[in-house]
Motif scaffolding. Structure first.
Motif, PDB file in Angstrom:
ATOM      1  N   LYS A 111      82.427  41.051  75.789  1.00  0.00           N
ATOM      2  CA  LYS A 111      81.370  41.703  75.010  1.00  0.00           C
ATOM      3  C   LYS A 111      80.768  42.900  75.756  1.00  0.00           C
ATOM      4  CE  LYS A 111      80.010  37.709  72.249  1.00  0.00           C
ATOM      5  NZ  LYS A 111      78.937  36.705  72.045  1.00  0.00           N
TER       6      LYS A 111
ATOM      7  N   MET B 299      75.022  45.362  58.206  1.00  0.00           N
ATOM      8  CA  MET B 299      74.112  44.668  59.116  1.00  0.00           C
ATOM      9  C   MET B 299      72.976  45.584  59.558  1.00  0.00           C
ATOM     10  SD  MET B 299      74.879  41.590  59.796  1.00  0.00           S
ATOM     11  CE  MET B 299      76.519  41.151  60.318  1.00  0.00           C
ATOM     12  N   THR B 300      71.760  45.221  59.220  1.00  0.00           N
ATOM     13  CA  THR B 300      70.611  45.978  59.701  1.00  0.00           C
ATOM     14  C   THR B 300      69.712  45.019  60.459  1.00  0.00           C
ATOM     15  OG1 THR B 300      70.739  47.355  57.753  1.00  0.00           O
ATOM     16  CG2 THR B 300      68.728  47.489  59.017  1.00  0.00           C
ATOM     17  N   TYR B 301      69.522  45.301  61.737  1.00  0.00           N
ATOM     18  CA  TYR B 301      68.751  44.394  62.571  1.00  0.00           C
ATOM     19  C   TYR B 301      67.280  44.803  62.631  1.00  0.00           C
ATOM     20  CZ  TYR B 301      73.512  43.566  64.248  1.00  0.00           C
ATOM     21  OH  TYR B 301      74.847  43.308  64.330  1.00  0.00           O
ATOM     22  N   TYR B 302      66.391  43.834  62.588  1.00  0.00           N
ATOM     23  CA  TYR B 302      64.962  44.014  62.863  1.00  0.00           C
ATOM     24  C   TYR B 302      64.418  45.298  62.208  1.00  0.00           C
ATOM     25  CZ  TYR B 302      66.830  40.931  66.413  1.00  0.00           C
ATOM     26  OH  TYR B 302      67.507  39.938  67.050  1.00  0.00           O
TER      27      TYR B 302
ATOM     28  N   LYS C 293      61.106  46.941  63.495  1.00  0.00           N
ATOM     29  CA  LYS C 293      60.899  47.229  64.925  1.00  0.00           C
ATOM     30  C   LYS C 293      61.335  48.666  65.224  1.00  0.00           C
ATOM     31  CE  LYS C 293      59.630  43.069  66.169  1.00  0.00           C
ATOM     32  NZ  LYS C 293      58.315  42.776  66.710  1.00  0.00           N
TER      33      LYS C 293
ATOM     34  N   VAL D  59      65.606  46.109  74.608  1.00  0.00           N
ATOM     35  CA  VAL D  59      66.118  44.738  74.691  1.00  0.00           C
ATOM     36  C   VAL D  59      67.633  44.763  74.869  1.00  0.00           C
ATOM     37  CG1 VAL D  59      66.465  42.605  73.381  1.00  0.00           C
ATOM     38  CG2 VAL D  59      64.236  43.729  73.355  1.00  0.00           C
TER      39      VAL D  59
ATOM     40  N   LYS E 167      63.857  38.939  74.835  1.00  0.00           N
ATOM     41  CA  LYS E 167      64.326  39.421  73.525  1.00  0.00           C
ATOM     42  C   LYS E 167      63.607  38.697  72.396  1.00  0.00           C
ATOM     43  CE  LYS E 167      67.137  38.266  70.084  1.00  0.00           C
ATOM     44  NZ  LYS E 167      67.443  36.959  69.556  1.00  0.00           N
TER      45      LYS E 167
ATOM     46  N   LEU F 207      61.483  40.954  69.886  1.00  0.00           N
ATOM     47  CA  LEU F 207      62.064  41.239  68.567  1.00  0.00           C
ATOM     48  C   LEU F 207      61.821  40.144  67.526  1.00  0.00           C
ATOM     49  CD1 LEU F 207      65.549  42.689  69.664  1.00  0.00           C
ATOM     50  CD2 LEU F 207      63.484  43.951  69.050  1.00  0.00           C
ATOM     51  N   CYS F 208      61.595  38.924  67.964  1.00  0.00           N
ATOM     52  CA  CYS F 208      61.582  37.810  66.995  1.00  0.00           C
ATOM     53  C   CYS F 208      60.204  37.196  66.759  1.00  0.00           C
ATOM     54  CB  CYS F 208      62.532  36.703  67.451  1.00  0.00           C
ATOM     55  SG  CYS F 208      64.196  37.307  67.739  1.00  0.00           S
TER      56      CYS F 208
ATOM     57  N   ASN G   9      66.420  39.365  59.351  1.00  0.00           N
ATOM     58  CA  ASN G   9      66.686  40.509  60.240  1.00  0.00           C
ATOM     59  C   ASN G   9      68.035  40.405  60.949  1.00  0.00           C
ATOM     60  OD1 ASN G   9      64.366  42.233  60.034  1.00  0.00           O
ATOM     61  ND2 ASN G   9      63.176  40.589  60.965  1.00  0.00           N
ATOM     62  N   HIS G  10      68.890  39.472  60.498  1.00  0.00           N
ATOM     63  CA  HIS G  10      70.214  39.263  61.106  1.00  0.00           C
ATOM     64  C   HIS G  10      70.122  39.040  62.611  1.00  0.00           C
ATOM     65  CE1 HIS G  10      71.170  41.656  57.390  1.00  0.00           C
ATOM     66  NE2 HIS G  10      71.897  40.576  57.222  1.00  0.00           N
ATOM     67  N   ASP G  11      69.111  38.276  62.989  1.00  0.00           N
ATOM     68  CA  ASP G  11      68.872  38.045  64.421  1.00  0.00           C
ATOM     69  C   ASP G  11      70.058  37.364  65.098  1.00  0.00           C
ATOM     70  OD1 ASP G  11      67.296  37.553  66.869  1.00  0.00           O
ATOM     71  OD2 ASP G  11      67.396  35.480  66.199  1.00  0.00           O
TER      72      ASP G  11
ATOM     73  N   ALA H  53      73.246  37.422  64.302  1.00  0.00           N
ATOM     74  CA  ALA H  53      74.367  38.359  64.444  1.00  0.00           C
ATOM     75  C   ALA H  53      74.106  39.313  65.604  1.00  0.00           C
ATOM     76  CB  ALA H  53      74.563  39.142  63.147  1.00  0.00           C
ATOM     77  N   PHE H  54      72.869  39.819  65.695  1.00  0.00           N
ATOM     78  CA  PHE H  54      72.522  40.724  66.798  1.00  0.00           C
ATOM     79  C   PHE H  54      72.715  40.012  68.129  1.00  0.00           C
ATOM     80  CE2 PHE H  54      69.385  42.286  69.875  1.00  0.00           C
ATOM     81  CZ  PHE H  54      69.659  43.654  69.883  1.00  0.00           C
ATOM     82  N   THR H  55      72.198  38.793  68.206  1.00  0.00           N
ATOM     83  CA  THR H  55      72.252  38.051  69.472  1.00  0.00           C
ATOM     84  C   THR H  55      73.693  37.773  69.882  1.00  0.00           C
ATOM     85  OG1 THR H  55      70.171  37.018  68.850  1.00  0.00           O
ATOM     86  CG2 THR H  55      71.347  35.998  70.663  1.00  0.00           C
ATOM     87  N   LEU H  56      74.517  37.388  68.904  1.00  0.00           N
ATOM     88  CA  LEU H  56      75.886  37.014  69.255  1.00  0.00           C
ATOM     89  C   LEU H  56      76.781  38.215  69.561  1.00  0.00           C
ATOM     90  CD1 LEU H  56      76.573  33.953  66.938  1.00  0.00           C
ATOM     91  CD2 LEU H  56      75.824  34.005  69.309  1.00  0.00           C
ATOM     92  N   THR H  57      76.331  39.415  69.233  1.00  0.00           N
ATOM     93  CA  THR H  57      77.118  40.568  69.678  1.00  0.00           C
ATOM     94  C   THR H  57      76.715  40.971  71.104  1.00  0.00           C
ATOM     95  OG1 THR H  57      75.565  42.080  68.629  1.00  0.00           O
ATOM     96  CG2 THR H  57      77.530  41.531  67.370  1.00  0.00           C
TER      97      THR H  57
ATOM     98  N   LEU I  89      78.845  36.433  58.767  1.00  0.00           N
ATOM     99  CA  LEU I  89      77.868  37.482  59.075  1.00  0.00           C
ATOM    100  C   LEU I  89      78.269  38.817  58.462  1.00  0.00           C
ATOM    101  CD1 LEU I  89      77.351  36.486  62.775  1.00  0.00           C
ATOM    102  CD2 LEU I  89      75.942  35.834  60.878  1.00  0.00           C
TER     103      LEU I  89
END
Lengths: 282, 217
Positions: free
Chosen positions: A79, A89-92, A95, A103, B6, B10-11, B54-56, B58-62, B217
């Motif tokens: 990764k 996919m749109t994150y947060y 923010k 982060v 994080k 963010l959460c 917020n697709h948290d 998916a974000f975390t696992l990338t 996802l």
């Protein structure tokens, strides 16, 4: 063989079985510094393949290796060198970009802040904005800026141009081409095949969960011809047809290059995909 | 620690912070103090629900982390809120009983040393039901919260009833400090051990379920 093993992404015999859909024996390797188009109609299995590649789903069978390494035992290392960008996919959303970036950067020891600022400027992004305030194209660019600033060597893009206007799509394609020139490897999943005509070095065509074609782009396009028939399709053409579509005045028929009559023309990727899907449907 | 950072950056849902402020409900005379703990669990639910939108995951696992790390980050965030609530509640209980000098509480535990223990038992139970149920299918956060809330409300009713019906609770734990301090301290210790054990078990079960889950996802 050694070069194959160190391919940025190598997939062997990947299968995933769902009720009503089977992803069957998907096998391919990417070459470093190339753009590979991963095409297929909606529901062909592109996203399922990418989800399995990224370990979001567990494959029923098969092996996925990144840079010669297995994801199960080298997830962190892989990764660090891989970026995933998805249009859906749109994150947060609420923010600020700079908060998300801060982060994100903390997870990558090789994070390059200068490169990040350079990409933000190049893409016209403002760190004080939120994802909610960005257009779809800008969201993709932001995701790319994140992936590129942590030094991703492999970019996996899931429908990155879907929903974008033609100018934004063109702009992104130019970015992908310049990334390829920098030695990045790109796997570009899309059903908007015209985008790939401008940038892909290689095509992988997925149909009903199986790879129907895996060729260099030029060979892929050169393999086929389109015969435009007015009225009824002649029997000799009908015999050799790989798929036909009705038009206002008759039909267009996809043929192998060697079977094509004089006057036939080179098809677009869209036409190849549509005609082959038609054949499957018939 | 990076994942905890994080989670906070963010959460953390603003409502979860506001609900921490509801610890002050402990100061209200005749209010069942265990209810104030419930609000923190509601805050955790909000965090998970907003994370889904917020697709948290998916974000975390990338990010270069494992699924186990992703679960650990979320459970640790919940623990931070819960422990903070327990500490706040303990402090406010002290203020209520010793500074303001309010009378004993007829609807549940008095404001004393045993009260934070009651909170730890509630949080341990919540974590044990909520997290494994949620990590079985992260798209569904409402049903796990309903299940955990049902367990928590049964516990709250039992805790209030115990202050009348169980002699040990009625005669020793539900008394103003400094009476029976040893019994209360032991109860607090027991509650902490239960909380730590239940949360660890919740974490292990959640990881096992999350690792088996196909994420669309």
């Amino acid at each position: 063989m050694a070069e194959r093993n160190n391919s940025p992404l190598s997939i062997r015999g990947l299968c995933k079985y769902y009720e009503g859909f089977h992803l069957e024996d998907v096998t391919f390797s990417l070459e470093k510094g190339t753009i590979t188009g991963f095409i297929g109609r909606n529901g062909a299995g592109k996203t399922t393949t990418l989800n399995a590649v990224l370990s979001f789903i567990a494959p029923t069978k098969g092996q996925v290796r990144f840079f010669g390494l297995d994801m199960a035992s080298h997830a962190e290392e892989i990764k660090q060198k891989t970026g995933f960008v998805s249009a859906g996919m749109t994150y947060y959303t609420m923010k600020k970009l700079k908060t998300i970036t801060k982060v994100n950067a903390s997870f990558y020891p090789q994070w390059d802040d200068r490169a990040y600022r350079r990409y933000m400027t190049r893409f016209g992004l403002d760190g004080n904005k939120t994802p909610a305030a960005l257009s779809n194209g800008m969201k993709i660019k932001y995701a790319l800026a994140l992936a590129l600033s942590h030094g991703a060597e492999l970019l996996i893009l899931d429908e990155p141009t879907s929903g974008l206007d033609p100018v934004s799509r063109e702009e992104l394609i130019e970015i992908f081409l310049s990334l390829r020139d920098e030695g990045k490897t790109i796997l570009f999943s899309t059903h908007i095949t015209s985008d790939l005509e401008k940038c892909a070095d290689r095509m992988i065509f997925l149909r009903r969960g199986q790879i129907a074609a895996d060729r260099p782009y030029r060979d892929f396009a050169a393999d086929y011809r389109i015969a435009e028939c007015v009225g009824e399709v002649p029997a000799d053409i009908q015999e050799k047809s790989l798929g036909a579509c009705r038009t206002r005045d008759g039909a267009t028929v996809l043929l192998r290059g060697v079977d094509a009559p004089a006057g036939s023309r080179v098809p677009t990727l869209d036409e190849i995909m549509i005609h082959l899907e038609k054949e499957e449907g018939q | 620690m990076k994942l905890l950072k994080k989670e906070f950056s963010l959460c953390l849902h603003p409502a979860a912070v506001v609900f921490l402020g509801l610890s002050t409900l402990v100061l209200i005379p005749n209010y069942p103090p265990a209810i104030s703990f419930f609000y923190v669990t509601l805050g955790i639910f909000f965090i998970c629900m907003a994370g889904r939108e917020n697709h948290d995951v998916a974000f975390t696992l990338t990010l270069p982390v494992s699924r186990q790390d992703a679960v650990a980050g979320r459970v640790l965030l919940a623990c931070c809120l819960e422990i903070l609530q327990v500490v706040l509640c303990g402090l406010l209980a002290f203020v209520k009983a010793r500074v303001i000098g309010l009378p004993e509480n007829p609807s549940g535990m008095d404001a004393n040393l045993a009260l934070p223990g009651e909170g730890l038992l509630l949080f341990g139970l919540f974590n044990l039901v909520f997290f494994p149920a949620w990590y079985k299918d992260i798209r569904k956060v409402g049903v796990p919260f309903l299940m955990a809330s049902a367990a928590v409300f049964v516990y709250i009713v039992a805790a209030v009833v115990a202050t009348y019906a169980l002699p040990f609770v009625r005669d020793q734990l539900d008394t103003p400090d400094p009476a029976f301090l040893t019994a209360k301290a032991l109860f607090l210790l027991f509650a902490f051990v239960f909380y730590a054990g239940a949360t660890f078990l919740a974490f292990r079960l959640s990881v096992r379920r999350f690792e088996k889950q196909d994420l669309q996802l």
